[in-house]
Write an enzyme that holds these catalytic residues in place. Structure first.
Site, PDB file in Angstrom:
ATOM      1  N   ALA A  13       0.834  -1.204   0.000  1.00  0.00           N
ATOM      2  CA  ALA A  13       0.000   0.000   0.000  1.00  0.00           C
ATOM      3  C   ALA A  13       0.872   1.259   0.000  1.00  0.00           C
ATOM      4  CB  ALA A  13      -0.923  -0.008   1.213  1.00  0.00           C
ATOM      5  N   GLU A  34       9.946   2.564   7.068  1.00  0.00           N
ATOM      6  CA  GLU A  34       9.568   1.145   7.060  1.00  0.00           C
ATOM      7  C   GLU A  34      10.230   0.475   8.263  1.00  0.00           C
ATOM      8  OE1 GLU A  34       7.691  -1.247   5.669  1.00  0.00           O
ATOM      9  OE2 GLU A  34       8.811  -2.716   6.846  1.00  0.00           O
ATOM     10  N   SER A  40       8.049  -3.424  -0.650  1.00  0.00           N
ATOM     11  CA  SER A  40       7.255  -4.011  -1.746  1.00  0.00           C
ATOM     12  C   SER A  40       7.479  -5.498  -1.937  1.00  0.00           C
ATOM     13  CB  SER A  40       7.589  -3.316  -3.073  1.00  0.00           C
ATOM     14  OG  SER A  40       7.078  -2.024  -3.065  1.00  0.00           O
ATOM     15  N   CYS A  44       2.176 -12.784   0.692  1.00  0.00           N
ATOM     16  CA  CYS A  44       1.420 -14.000   0.374  1.00  0.00           C
ATOM     17  C   CYS A  44       2.343 -15.105  -0.100  1.00  0.00           C
ATOM     18  CB  CYS A  44       0.413 -13.740  -0.733  1.00  0.00           C
ATOM     19  SG  CYS A  44      -0.233 -12.075  -0.746  1.00  0.00           S
ATOM     20  N   ASP A 278      -3.659  -2.916   4.933  1.00  0.00           N
ATOM     21  CA  ASP A 278      -4.163  -3.762   6.021  1.00  0.00           C
ATOM     22  C   ASP A 278      -4.493  -2.998   7.309  1.00  0.00           C
ATOM     23  OD1 ASP A 278      -3.572  -5.714   4.201  1.00  0.00           O
ATOM     24  OD2 ASP A 278      -2.106  -6.766   5.447  1.00  0.00           O
TER      25      ASP A 278
END
Lengths: 449, 449
Positions: A13, A34, A40, A44, A278
């Site tokens: 995002a 971060e 990035s 998954c 999220d």
């Protein structure tokens, strides 16, 4: 608005937002904080890293920090975790765990894309080092390292991540027990659809224990459902919660599960503060209500929408259907919209129907089977949701139903869809047609007045 | 209306209609006249019969005549071909080729489901016994028998049936040449999408000759593009024409390519006369014009709609998109709506864009590639059509675009679709999203006023 843009969170995002802003505003100052060591990446893909289908964590990284820095002039700062937010002073307080210090970072506009963290139940021993949550790539790398020499693992929770991690561990030669408090796996599916998936787990040699809540983690094992289960490794698959506490503390409005509330342009309740991914809510197009869906597809889209708007364009994120697909062992799963149980919870009077069909003409070799359950509103016949369980090549058929759902189609309209047919792909009546036809008969037979 | 129902044609459309009537009117007299020796068979399976993937013609029969007779009380009469129609006297004249005689069959209501016949160009030698059309199961059986001992075959026409038959003959060990008058195979695809398919044919060892019209059939070969090509067998793949001449002669209105004109309930211009399947027109939902589409999916749906209406219910067939999928060698093809060339022909100002993507995360083994071309109306951004060419598992993705097309979605709305994602199925941005995003940029850039 212009001035310095600060993005908290360098995954899907956050970096999508940053890139969209950069495309529209080549000279703008963009800083990304971060907390981990990567940007990035495909979270998954972690089960495939642990399972050995992916050799190297770096393969999961779509774009490393250096590329953002050198090619896109985005000031990516790794290892900084946002701790507090001062909206009046336009400043983020970030914590550097490695150096044990905090810094203040000023912003003119802010994107909160902090993601989510695995749910850790408040139980004895849950902070034992053998207990792993799986959310970030760093989590995945730690878990992979921890599997060395492991003989027995307990996976807590039979949702997507739990089942995917169970399969990955079996591939590593680990003996796996899944403990799930509910009477079925995959609570986002209706029980009748989830059953074949449970069978596949058992066929793979997994010890699947339903209605077995985790009670404690002890030295050398866990206690679940009153029984002691030996384990060298425990993986938490109990879902995630948004990382949004610091935003709520600063006065930004939060909603479902504490996720940050956003409008259709991804604006939060605070001027010049955006959120995506999220950590924030989504609007569910069928439930007509805010929900918390932590999925990479949604994160990318929301990040893109936030970035277009920040960059001076106009984009909206209309909402989600909760569409998801996965492959567990040799079983594929797909779902979209509301399950029958969910539809009832949201106040719909609905009917459900299932069909089983082949995805190749029955006279050809190597025929595979699909099972579709679909749910429609009684009376109107409008589709509310669908679930697929089947063999290879079946799950992505859910996209047809997701598209029909988005368009607000009735089951009668779905029967009329002109879908592709040739013998290597099924029968003249597509499985989607068949379930719509069956459902149409039930809809007609349901008294509504 | 009640009384005797006569159905001309015992394949998909005719038998679907008959069965729907039987379900609603258990006592009605239903007579089916079928010119061949089979009922309800999968004509699309013929290439797999010829290619040896299906062992026996009977495997292609979904329901044999005996079952219709004994279980459903439908009077199926094989070997009778309708020749003439007297609407005033409510009577069909049928010809029994085997017995060289005609009979008159009275009806109260009539369904014309006579199907289509392969186009035979008016060229010297085209009636030579080595020239085969492929439409009915009897055609397929004759062709299969004729392949014994054949070394060289010429397939005339590079459309669906031509390419499928070429592949089937190669599987039989036959040397195959395809002659196609156009500069590309598959005229329903844009040239850039069709090119990889032509490459696949050549890779399979097929001698593909474009811009090579058939000129004559001679003893031991054909003449095409000015050259003599030796052949023991010639297969016609030049498309089909509706079998509707006898209906037109009786005064029933016909339209595109001489196909019977029907309304949305499948009624013809004559009172109490219905039509369904390859012999009648369909309405194209994007072109907003009648078309002739000879496909089993359409035939089944139209037959069902006719039967529901005849039986006293209400059903409509809204129309087609020309959706089609096929697998040729190792290439899958899908198409829906209008190609770029077709859209221009129908008066649309449109833009087209293509993307190439993987249908599995690039970090997993065995990644397969899909190419999608999509076409949208300039200005509105409304989707007009899409074409897919790709490896295994790609063609049926066309159904998502067919559904979006039916709903009249714009490319911006397609970008927002909540489609399923997990690493074994692709990337976070689905190929459907990617082509919509690319197209959205072109739509924006097209001046329309």
């Amino acid at each position: 608005m212009t001035g310095r843009l600060v993005v908290i969170g360098g995954d899907a995002a956050g970096m999508s937002a940053a890139m969209q802003v950069r495309r529209r505003q080549p000279d703008r100052e963009i800083v990304v904080l971060e907390r981990g060591g990567w940007t990035s990446y495909a979270a998954c893909g972690i089960p495939y890293l642990v399972g050995g289908e992916v050799d190297d964590a770096e393969e999961l990284v779509a774009r490393p920090p250096e590329v953002f820095r050198s090619e896109h002039d985005i000031d990516v700062r790794l290892g900084w975790e946002a701790r507090a937010l001062d909206l009046d002073r336009r400043r983020v307080e970030a914590w550097d765990a490695a150096g044990s210090r905090t810094v203040d970072v000023d912003f003119d506009e802010l994107v909160i894309a902090t993601g989510a963290a695995p749910v850790r139940p408040d139980l004895p021993g849950v902070d034992d080092p053998m207990v792993h949550g799986v959310q970030t790539l760093d989590d995945g790398i730690r878990l992979l390292a921890a599997t060395t020499g492991v003989r027995r693992a307990v996976v807590v929770g039979g949702g997507y991540i739990g089942l995917e991690m169970a399969e990955a561990l079996v591939r590593r030669g680990v003996q796996v027990t899944i403990v799930e408090a509910a009477p079925q796996v995959m609570s986002t599916l209706d029980a009748d659809v989830a059953a074949p998936l449970a069978d596949a787990m058992v066929r793979m040699g997994i010890d699947l224990r339903l209605e077995t809540p985790l009670e404690a983690v002890e030295d050398g094992g866990v206690v679940a459902g009153g029984e002691r289960l030996p384990a060298d490794l425990v993986v938490l698959g109990l879902g995630v919660r948004p990382i949004a506490g610091f935003a709520a503390d600063a006065g930004i409005e939060v909603g479902v599960r504490g996720a940050i509330r956003v409008d259709r342009r991804q604006r939060t309740s605070a001027e010049g503060v955006w959120s995506a991914g999220d950590c924030c809510e989504s609007f569910h197009l069928v439930a007509r209500a805010p929900v918390h869906v932590a999925l990479g597809t949604v994160a990318n889209k929301q990040g893109r929408v936030a970035g277009v708007n920040i960059g001076g364009g106009y984009a909206t994120f209309p909402g989600v259907l909760g569409t998801a697909v996965t492959r567990i062992c040799d079983v594929e799963i797909g779902r979209t919209g509301l399950s029958e149980a969910e539809a009832e919870r949201y106040g719909y009077v609905c009917v459900g129907a299932s069909i089983e069909a082949d995805i190749k003409a029955r006279y050809l070799p190597d025929v595979r089977t699909i099972r579709i359950k679909a749910v429609a509103e009684a009376g109107t016949g409008r589709l509310l949701g669908a679930q697929i369980v089947g063999e290879e090549g079946t799950a992505k058929r859910i996209d047809v139903l997701a598209t029909a759902l988005t368009a607000g189609m009735t089951v009668a309209e779905i029967v009329d869809l002109d879908l592709g047919y040739a013998p290597p792909f099924g029968s003249v009546w597509d499985p989607v047609h068949l379930v719509a036809r069956r459902l149409a008969r039930h809809v007609d037979a349901t008294p509504t007045s």
